[in-house]
Each structure stands twice: as structure tokens, then as C-alpha cells.
Design a protein around this motif. Structure first.
Motif, PDB file in Angstrom:
ATOM      1  N   ALA A   1       0.849  -1.188   0.000  1.00  0.00           N
ATOM      2  CA  ALA A   1       0.000   0.000   0.000  1.00  0.00           C
ATOM      3  C   ALA A   1       0.882   1.235   0.000  1.00  0.00           C
ATOM      4  CB  ALA A   1      -0.919   0.006   1.224  1.00  0.00           C
ATOM      5  N   PHE A   2       0.574   2.185  -0.886  1.00  0.00           N
ATOM      6  CA  PHE A   2       1.334   3.427  -0.982  1.00  0.00           C
ATOM      7  C   PHE A   2       0.461   4.587  -0.517  1.00  0.00           C
ATOM      8  CE2 PHE A   2       3.272   0.582  -4.060  1.00  0.00           C
ATOM      9  CZ  PHE A   2       4.618   0.729  -3.760  1.00  0.00           C
ATOM     10  N   VAL A   3       0.940   5.320   0.496  1.00  0.00           N
ATOM     11  CA  VAL A   3       0.158   6.425   1.049  1.00  0.00           C
ATOM     12  C   VAL A   3       1.023   7.674   1.138  1.00  0.00           C
ATOM     13  CG1 VAL A   3      -1.326   4.853   2.364  1.00  0.00           C
ATOM     14  CG2 VAL A   3       0.681   5.867   3.467  1.00  0.00           C
TER      15      VAL A   3
ATOM     16  N   ALA B   1     -14.262  -1.209  21.252  1.00  0.00           N
ATOM     17  CA  ALA B   1     -13.137  -0.452  21.784  1.00  0.00           C
ATOM     18  C   ALA B   1     -12.631  -1.144  23.041  1.00  0.00           C
ATOM     19  CB  ALA B   1     -13.563   0.975  22.099  1.00  0.00           C
ATOM     20  N   GLY B   2     -11.328  -1.348  23.074  1.00  0.00           N
ATOM     21  CA  GLY B   2     -10.728  -2.039  24.207  1.00  0.00           C
ATOM     22  C   GLY B   2     -10.657  -3.527  24.014  1.00  0.00           C
ATOM     23  N   GLY B   3     -11.267  -4.065  22.908  1.00  0.00           N
ATOM     24  CA  GLY B   3     -11.221  -5.494  22.655  1.00  0.00           C
ATOM     25  C   GLY B   3     -10.237  -5.805  21.549  1.00  0.00           C
ATOM     26  N   ASP B   4     -10.459  -6.914  20.844  1.00  0.00           N
ATOM     27  CA  ASP B   4      -9.564  -7.329  19.766  1.00  0.00           C
ATOM     28  C   ASP B   4      -9.908  -6.543  18.511  1.00  0.00           C
ATOM     29  OD1 ASP B   4      -7.958  -8.572  17.983  1.00  0.00           O
ATOM     30  OD2 ASP B   4      -9.060 -10.474  17.969  1.00  0.00           O
ATOM     31  N   THR B   5      -9.135  -5.532  18.214  1.00  0.00           N
ATOM     32  CA  THR B   5      -9.469  -4.646  17.104  1.00  0.00           C
ATOM     33  C   THR B   5      -8.443  -4.673  15.991  1.00  0.00           C
ATOM     34  OG1 THR B   5      -8.332  -2.804  18.142  1.00  0.00           O
ATOM     35  CG2 THR B   5     -10.657  -3.061  18.657  1.00  0.00           C
ATOM     36  N   GLY B   6      -7.507  -5.631  15.996  1.00  0.00           N
ATOM     37  CA  GLY B   6      -6.481  -5.664  14.976  1.00  0.00           C
ATOM     38  C   GLY B   6      -7.075  -5.727  13.586  1.00  0.00           C
ATOM     39  N   VAL B   7      -6.404  -5.093  12.623  1.00  0.00           N
ATOM     40  CA  VAL B   7      -6.952  -5.058  11.279  1.00  0.00           C
ATOM     41  C   VAL B   7      -6.844  -6.403  10.583  1.00  0.00           C
ATOM     42  CG1 VAL B   7      -6.500  -2.608  11.008  1.00  0.00           C
ATOM     43  CG2 VAL B   7      -4.769  -4.246  10.300  1.00  0.00           C
ATOM     44  N   GLY B   8      -6.012  -7.295  11.085  1.00  0.00           N
ATOM     45  CA  GLY B   8      -5.928  -8.625  10.514  1.00  0.00           C
ATOM     46  C   GLY B   8      -4.898  -8.732   9.407  1.00  0.00           C
ATOM     47  N   ALA B   9      -4.494  -9.959   9.122  1.00  0.00           N
ATOM     48  CA  ALA B   9      -3.540 -10.271   8.047  1.00  0.00           C
ATOM     49  C   ALA B   9      -2.329  -9.360   8.035  1.00  0.00           C
ATOM     50  CB  ALA B   9      -4.249 -10.210   6.690  1.00  0.00           C
ATOM     51  N   PRO B  10      -1.702  -9.083   9.204  1.00  0.00           N
ATOM     52  CA  PRO B  10      -0.582  -8.131   9.210  1.00  0.00           C
ATOM     53  C   PRO B  10       0.625  -8.609   8.416  1.00  0.00           C
ATOM     54  CG  PRO B  10      -0.734  -9.258  11.321  1.00  0.00           C
ATOM     55  CD  PRO B  10      -1.957  -9.636  10.541  1.00  0.00           C
ATOM     56  N   GLY B  11       0.826  -9.927   8.325  1.00  0.00           N
ATOM     57  CA  GLY B  11       1.985 -10.428   7.606  1.00  0.00           C
ATOM     58  C   GLY B  11       1.892 -10.242   6.102  1.00  0.00           C
ATOM     59  N   ASP B  12       0.701  -9.957   5.604  1.00  0.00           N
ATOM     60  CA  ASP B  12       0.494  -9.833   4.162  1.00  0.00           C
ATOM     61  C   ASP B  12       0.572  -8.389   3.688  1.00  0.00           C
ATOM     62  OD1 ASP B  12      -2.227  -9.645   2.021  1.00  0.00           O
ATOM     63  OD2 ASP B  12      -0.452 -10.810   1.505  1.00  0.00           O
ATOM     64  N   LEU B  13       0.435  -7.437   4.599  1.00  0.00           N
ATOM     65  CA  LEU B  13       0.313  -6.033   4.217  1.00  0.00           C
ATOM     66  C   LEU B  13       1.537  -5.229   4.641  1.00  0.00           C
ATOM     67  CD1 LEU B  13      -1.306  -3.557   3.204  1.00  0.00           C
ATOM     68  CD2 LEU B  13      -2.370  -3.455   5.480  1.00  0.00           C
ATOM     69  N   THR B  14       2.114  -4.520   3.693  1.00  0.00           N
ATOM     70  CA  THR B  14       3.184  -3.566   3.975  1.00  0.00           C
ATOM     71  C   THR B  14       2.750  -2.202   3.470  1.00  0.00           C
ATOM     72  OG1 THR B  14       4.923  -5.238   3.783  1.00  0.00           O
ATOM     73  CG2 THR B  14       5.586  -2.930   3.581  1.00  0.00           C
ATOM     74  N   VAL B  15       2.755  -1.221   4.353  1.00  0.00           N
ATOM     75  CA  VAL B  15       2.400   0.144   3.982  1.00  0.00           C
ATOM     76  C   VAL B  15       3.684   0.922   3.725  1.00  0.00           C
ATOM     77  CG1 VAL B  15       1.341   2.308   4.738  1.00  0.00           C
ATOM     78  CG2 VAL B  15       0.236   0.129   5.275  1.00  0.00           C
ATOM     79  N   ILE B  16       3.785   1.507   2.544  1.00  0.00           N
ATOM     80  CA  ILE B  16       4.917   2.353   2.183  1.00  0.00           C
ATOM     81  C   ILE B  16       4.468   3.805   2.289  1.00  0.00           C
ATOM     82  CG2 ILE B  16       6.670   2.870   0.460  1.00  0.00           C
ATOM     83  CD1 ILE B  16       6.719  -0.045   1.315  1.00  0.00           C
TER      84      ILE B  16
ATOM     85  N   VAL C   1       5.041  -1.070   8.518  1.00  0.00           N
ATOM     86  CA  VAL C   1       5.092   0.264   7.912  1.00  0.00           C
ATOM     87  C   VAL C   1       6.529   0.599   7.561  1.00  0.00           C
ATOM     88  CG1 VAL C   1       4.614   2.724   8.203  1.00  0.00           C
ATOM     89  CG2 VAL C   1       3.080   1.029   9.241  1.00  0.00           C
ATOM     90  N   ARG C   2       6.737   1.054   6.349  1.00  0.00           N
ATOM     91  CA  ARG C   2       8.059   1.462   5.885  1.00  0.00           C
ATOM     92  C   ARG C   2       7.995   2.934   5.473  1.00  0.00           C
ATOM     93  NH1 ARG C   2      11.712  -1.543   1.249  1.00  0.00           N
ATOM     94  NH2 ARG C   2      12.642   0.332   0.315  1.00  0.00           N
ATOM     95  N   TRP C   3       8.796   3.754   6.113  1.00  0.00           N
ATOM     96  CA  TRP C   3       8.801   5.198   5.874  1.00  0.00           C
ATOM     97  C   TRP C   3       9.877   5.533   4.855  1.00  0.00           C
ATOM     98  CZ3 TRP C   3       5.730   8.977   8.395  1.00  0.00           C
ATOM     99  CH2 TRP C   3       6.075  10.304   8.123  1.00  0.00           C
ATOM    100  N   GLU C   4       9.478   6.197   3.776  1.00  0.00           N
ATOM    101  CA  GLU C   4      10.412   6.587   2.727  1.00  0.00           C
ATOM    102  C   GLU C   4      10.493   8.109   2.653  1.00  0.00           C
ATOM    103  OE1 GLU C   4      12.365   4.954   0.654  1.00  0.00           O
ATOM    104  OE2 GLU C   4      11.786   2.885   1.146  1.00  0.00           O
ATOM    105  N   GLU C   5      11.702   8.645   2.773  1.00  0.00           N
ATOM    106  CA  GLU C   5      11.903  10.079   2.545  1.00  0.00           C
ATOM    107  C   GLU C   5      11.942  10.302   1.041  1.00  0.00           C
ATOM    108  OE1 GLU C   5      11.632  12.409   4.499  1.00  0.00           O
ATOM    109  OE2 GLU C   5      11.822  11.507   6.494  1.00  0.00           O
ATOM    110  N   ALA C   6      10.762  10.166   0.435  1.00  0.00           N
ATOM    111  CA  ALA C   6      10.652  10.114  -1.019  1.00  0.00           C
ATOM    112  C   ALA C   6      10.900  11.446  -1.700  1.00  0.00           C
ATOM    113  CB  ALA C   6       9.262   9.592  -1.402  1.00  0.00           C
TER     114      ALA C   6
END
Length: 413
Positions: free
Chosen positions: A18-20, A83-98, A125-130
Motif C-alpha cells: 500500500a502506498f500512502v 473499543a478495548g477489545g480485539d481490534t487488529g486489522v488482521g492479516a498483518p503479515g500480508d500487508l506492507t504500507v509504504i 510500515v516502511r517510511w520513505e523520505e521520497a
């Protein structure tokens, strides 16, 4: 956090990239990941509960889902995801945010806060000084090349971004997902349906030399964003859009936001949401200050939530002349409002929030009102499309109270 080259831990082969470039884009990537994880797990009942609708996946439909009946706190979250429960977005190993970091300090600050939230949810999450110097784009693009070629899915937040368009031409993924980047999503879908070049709605005038040089890249990106026999295009949006044939639209109901935060504490007052229409050259500064003054007097507003791109001088005027408390949010307004405290009424000019806040705040009793932009407020160099586009943003908003043009403020002696 400086940019760096690709490494094995950045993304697995066949993963999702994902590119943001803005905080709201990152928020909407988290919302997409949350909904996508529920669909992938086969939790159709949970997904229906979180979206508050019987339509799990809507292709070619603009009907916005509603909050599930009986959802007293408005979270709409499945069991165990409040709120306060299990709120993870899921599938973290599959998603990389750039994160293709911008120059603007306010945007960078909000992006860093959103990156922290994403990491808390298990997202890489990977931060790029683009944009950190003349050679930064070349370093960034070369460092991402192998990941782009290997990615199974590509998620983008701004199809108008030249950076994103260039990256798209290098991608091999057959699944492309576009998440909301504010009201620009509406213009993107319209231009895609008409086969036009991708151009931001507030731009005016003929194309310059840089536009002409970049035109082949932009045209290539538009082709990549057009669905075909071996390419699927999905738009994940809370906006009312009429997609061209083949484009799948999935409703963004802010289910993750409602599950993760709130319900908010209400102040009982009125808050006003700022806009960058002056900064983009669409609305005249004096007319805007007059409108803010009139709305404040008529509705008793006490706080002004500034847009991250609003000029400091303008905000100082609003504080001194109008008497509003200026609030500089460190997160997108949907999260700020959901966490609270927030007023029982929120006033806004035509912008993204008139579509997103009713969803994020569903079931809380908070009233969202939108004030139309008077054509007389537009600058002489505003795009000819400006008035029609802004009217469309207001006219298509759901579950909001529509206000007439703000009356002119009395002249000061």
C-alpha cells in the motif's frame, strides 16, 4: 526514519503493498485491511455487523450501508471487536504500507501518528523520505522495484499523484485497490469513466512543460487503473461514486474506527471544521473569514478544527477576529471526533468529512451540518469546474443537515 532499500522482512512474495502520502489515506488503508481480513476469514456475519449492511460487496452501486439496528454505541463492531477489545486489522503479515513522506510538517506529523497506530495493529510500515532531495525519487523507486514486481496486490490512496502513477507503471499486480483520498475519489471515478486524463479538480489552465513530459506515464497509469481481462480494479470508498463497467466498489463504513475508538464524550457545544479551499486558490480569503464569522455567530461555535494545510496567518485571523479556539488535530478528524470530546453539532464546508463523519459517528447522536459555498466566494482564478464539484460534494452527502449560504457578516466600523 530514513528511507532504505528492500529487505526480506519488508514484504513477503505475493504480498500486498500500500502506498500512502497523507494521514487519511493511511486511515483508509487500515479500514480496507480490516474489512478485507473479515472477508478473507469467511466471517460474513461479523462483516455484516461491522458494516451495518446486508451487502458485503457492492459492484456498481452507490448505496451507502447503514449502521446495524440496535447498535446503541454506534460502533457496529462484531463481538470481541469493540473499543478495548480485539481490534487488529488482521492479516498483518500480508500487508506492507509504504509511506511516501511529503514535505509539509503538519502532514508529516499526522502521518507519523497514523504510522504508530498502524504498527499497533500489527501492520508493517516502511517510511520513505521520497522527496528528500533531488536524488530521493531515484533511490526510492529503485529500492521499491523488487517489491513492486513481486506484489500480488497494490493499494493506492492518490491516483493523481505523479509518484504513485510512476510506481504503478512498474507494478505487475493483477489486483489494484484505490482507497479514498477525500473527495478526489469522486473526480477520479468520473474521469476514469469518461476516459479522460487524470487531473485534480481544482487545477486550471493549460498543461505546462512538466505535464507534457509526464503525460505518457500518466496515460500508462490510467490504463493500469482500467479493469481488463487480467486486471481487477476495486475502489474502497465512503463517497457516492458511479463506477465505470468492471470497477468493483466496496463500501468503507469506518468499521475499524468504530471498533477501535469511542463512543466519544460530547461537549454539548458546536465545533466548526476548517477547509483548505483558500489555500488551493478556490475561495477568497475575505469571503471565507466572513462566512466563518457568520456561522460562528448563528450556531454558537466555540472550536475550529483546522485542516492540516491551512495557513498559520489565516488561522490567527480566525482566532483573533472571530474568537474561535483553533485546534490542530494530530490525527484525521474521523479519529479525533470518534475519540472525543466533540461537540453535539459539527459544522463543515463542502469536504470529505460531510461524507465520512456521519459514518464514523453513527449512533452517537452527533449532528453534522454542511454549509454550501456561495459562487460569489470563488476567486477569479478558480477552476471552472469548482462550483459544480463543490455542489456535488454537498448534494450527495447523506445523513447531514444542509445549511444555506452563510449570511454576510456585518461590516466592521
Amino acid at each position: 526514519m530514513p528511507g532504505r532499500g528492500a529487505s526480506p522482512q519488508d514484504a513477503a512474495p505475493g504480498s500486498t503493498l500500500a502506498f500512502v502520502e497523507s494521514p487519511v489515506q493511511l486511515l483508509n488503508v487500515l479500514e480496507w485491511a480490516y474489512a478485507d481480513a473479515l472477508r478473507a476469514s469467511g466471517s460474513t456475519d461479523a462483516l455484516r455487523a461491522s458494516e451495518g449492511t446486508d451487502a458485503l460487496r457492492v459492484s456498481g452501486s452507490t448505496d451507502a450501508p447503514r449502521v446495524a439496528d440496535g447498535d446503541a454505541d454506534g460502533s457496529g463492531a462484531p463481538a470481541g471487536a469493540r473499543a478495548g477489545g480485539d481490534t487488529g486489522v488482521g492479516a498483518p503479515g500480508d500487508l506492507t504500507v509504504i509511506v511516501l513522506s511529503p514535505h509539509d510538517p503538519m502532514t508529516r506529523g499526522q502521518l507519523r501518528r497514523m504510522a504508530e497506530l498502524a504498527r499497533e495493529e500489527g501492520v508493517r510500515v516502511r517510511w520513505e523520505e521520497a522527496r528528500g532531495g533531488a536524488s530521493a525519487p531515484f533511490r526510492t523507486i529503485s529500492g521499491l522495484a523488487s517489491l513492486l514486481r513481486a506484489a500480488r496486490r497494490i493499494v493506492i490512496g492518490d491516483p493523481f499523484s505523479r509518484y504513485v502513477q510512476l510506481l504503478l507503471t512498474m507494478a505487475k499486480a493483477r489486483d489494484l485497490i484505490v482507497v479514498d483520498d477525500g473527495t478526489a475519489t469522486m473526480e477520479f471515478i468520473s474521469q476514469l469513466a469518461r476516459g479522460e486524463r487524470l487531473e485534480r479538480w481544482h487545477r486550471r489552465g493549460s498543461r505546462g512543460a512538466r505535464d507534457l513530459v509526464f503525460a505518457p506515464v500518466s496515460a500508462g497509469a490510467r490504463r493500469r487503473l482500467t479493469p481488463g481481462q487480467h486486471r481487477r480494479v476495486e475502489v474502497f470508498s465512503s463517497m457516492p461514486v458511479d463506477p465505470p463497467p468492471g470497477v468493483t466498489v466496496t463500501s468503507n463504513t469506518f468499521a475499524w474506527t468504530r471498533a477501535r475508538f469511542g463512543p466519544p464524550k460530547l461537549t454539548g457545544g458546536t465545533d466548526l471544521v476548517g477547509t483548505s479551499l483558500v489555500e488551493t486558490g478556490v475561495v477568497d480569503l475575505e469571503r471565507y473569514v466572513e462566512a466563518v464569522t457568520a456561522l460562528t455567530r448563528e450556531h454558537g461555535a466555540t472550536r475550529y478544527f483546522a485542516h492540516r494545510k491551512e495557513a498559520t496567518d489565516k488561522l490567527h485571523r480566525i482566532s483573533v477576529e472571530v474568537g474561535l479556539e483553533i485546534v490542530r488535530p494530530d490525527l484525521p478528524l474521523e479519529l479525533i471526533a470518534r475519540r472525543g470530546p466533540i461537540g453535539r453539532m459539527i459544522l463543515s464546508f463542502p469536504s470529505t468529512v460531510v461524507h465520512t463523519l456521519p459514518l464514523a459517528l453513527a449512533g452517537t447522536g452527533i449532528k453534522v451540518a454542511v454549509c454550501d459555498v456561495d459562487p460569489a466566494w470563488l476567486t477569479s482564478h478558480a477552476s471552472p469546474r469548482a462550483q459544480g464539484f463543490l455542489s456535488g460534494v454537498t448534494g450527495t452527502a447523506r445523513d447531514v443537515h444542509r445549511l444555506p449560504y452563510a449570511p454576510a457578516s456585518p461590516s466592521q466600523p
